[in-house]
Design an enzyme around this catalytic site. Sequence first.
Site, PDB file in Angstrom:
ATOM      1  N   TYR A 255      36.716  29.018  46.327  1.00  0.00           N
ATOM      2  CA  TYR A 255      35.305  29.309  46.915  1.00  0.00           C
ATOM      3  C   TYR A 255      35.326  28.901  48.439  1.00  0.00           C
ATOM      4  O   TYR A 255      34.818  29.484  49.400  1.00  0.00           O
ATOM      5  CB  TYR A 255      34.367  28.426  46.477  1.00  0.00           C
ATOM      6  CG  TYR A 255      34.133  28.883  44.907  1.00  0.00           C
ATOM      7  CD1 TYR A 255      33.045  29.955  44.441  1.00  0.00           C
ATOM      8  CD2 TYR A 255      34.593  28.336  43.765  1.00  0.00           C
ATOM      9  CE1 TYR A 255      32.996  30.436  43.348  1.00  0.00           C
ATOM     10  CE2 TYR A 255      34.307  28.583  42.278  1.00  0.00           C
ATOM     11  CZ  TYR A 255      33.467  29.772  42.400  1.00  0.00           C
ATOM     12  OH  TYR A 255      33.260  30.193  40.922  1.00  0.00           O
TER      13      TYR A 255
ATOM     14  N   CYS B 215      34.051  38.843  40.429  1.00  0.00           N
ATOM     15  CA  CYS B 215      33.771  37.200  40.701  1.00  0.00           C
ATOM     16  C   CYS B 215      34.563  36.462  39.628  1.00  0.00           C
ATOM     17  O   CYS B 215      34.771  35.232  40.208  1.00  0.00           O
ATOM     18  CB  CYS B 215      32.439  37.114  40.612  1.00  0.00           C
ATOM     19  SG  CYS B 215      31.672  37.807  39.007  1.00  0.00           S
ATOM     20  N   HIS B 216      35.036  36.780  38.704  1.00  0.00           N
ATOM     21  CA  HIS B 216      35.923  36.081  37.842  1.00  0.00           C
ATOM     22  C   HIS B 216      37.323  35.387  38.424  1.00  0.00           C
ATOM     23  O   HIS B 216      37.921  34.726  38.284  1.00  0.00           O
ATOM     24  CB  HIS B 216      36.432  36.637  36.687  1.00  0.00           C
ATOM     25  CG  HIS B 216      37.004  38.007  36.888  1.00  0.00           C
ATOM     26  ND1 HIS B 216      36.128  39.299  36.929  1.00  0.00           N
ATOM     27  CD2 HIS B 216      38.240  38.412  36.701  1.00  0.00           C
ATOM     28  CE1 HIS B 216      37.232  40.353  37.124  1.00  0.00           C
ATOM     29  NE2 HIS B 216      38.306  39.823  36.944  1.00  0.00           N
TER      30      HIS B 216
ATOM     31  N   GLU C 143      44.463  40.092  33.424  1.00  0.00           N
ATOM     32  CA  GLU C 143      45.142  40.559  34.864  1.00  0.00           C
ATOM     33  C   GLU C 143      46.092  40.110  35.196  1.00  0.00           C
ATOM     34  O   GLU C 143      46.856  40.637  36.184  1.00  0.00           O
ATOM     35  CB  GLU C 143      43.950  40.392  35.900  1.00  0.00           C
ATOM     36  CG  GLU C 143      42.504  41.268  35.526  1.00  0.00           C
ATOM     37  CD  GLU C 143      41.651  41.103  36.519  1.00  0.00           C
ATOM     38  OE1 GLU C 143      41.738  40.265  37.526  1.00  0.00           O
ATOM     39  OE2 GLU C 143      40.468  41.513  36.605  1.00  0.00           O
TER      40      GLU C 143
ATOM     41  N   ASN D 213      26.371  37.267  41.124  1.00  0.00           N
ATOM     42  CA  ASN D 213      26.906  38.785  41.353  1.00  0.00           C
ATOM     43  C   ASN D 213      26.528  39.561  39.856  1.00  0.00           C
ATOM     44  O   ASN D 213      26.786  39.317  38.937  1.00  0.00           O
ATOM     45  CB  ASN D 213      28.577  38.927  41.361  1.00  0.00           C
ATOM     46  CG  ASN D 213      29.068  40.072  40.915  1.00  0.00           C
ATOM     47  OD1 ASN D 213      28.550  41.107  41.456  1.00  0.00           O
ATOM     48  ND2 ASN D 213      30.159  40.150  40.375  1.00  0.00           N
TER      49      ASN D 213
END
Length: 171
Positions: free
Chosen positions: A96, A131-132, A158, A123
């Site tokens: 962040y 956003c993850h 991912e 989001n």
Amino acid sequence: MDRCSYASPIGELILAAEDGFVKGVWFTDQKHFPDDLGNESDDAETLEALKGWLDRYFKGEKPSPQELRLAPEGSEFSKRVWGLLLEIPYGSTVTYGELAKRLEAESGRKAFARAVGGAVGRNPVSIVIPCHRVIGSGGALTGYAAGVERKEWLLRAEGAFGRENSEKNFK
């Protein structure tokens, strides 16, 4: 707005589209779920394209968000944050605080990690606008409106874990 449901491997999603634009992808049990999503429809061309995108994503492919016409609703600040999220590559994470620094560099105005976190958490197009891929300082998996377990699942799928300095991959 047209909407339909989508059965993902990690829970049911509600998909929403309007006038050819993707407006939302929400888990049915997540925080910040909208009150009114309009009519149920599963034949809209945009929703079919979104379903196909999600099918490929959950099969382990890496479809580009640019394949879809995205139009999330939110403040100008939130839209800037969501635009930065689209730049985080598959398999990478960013904090962040790093997002706040990027906003400061682009705008010349002070941005706070807490405000960035609020925009990330709201989001409306989860998974597609990734956003993850935003984590807390020190690598903590915090702040996912659909639950930290899902965030971890998405990041593992991912290949984000085990990479050194994922932030270096953020352009």
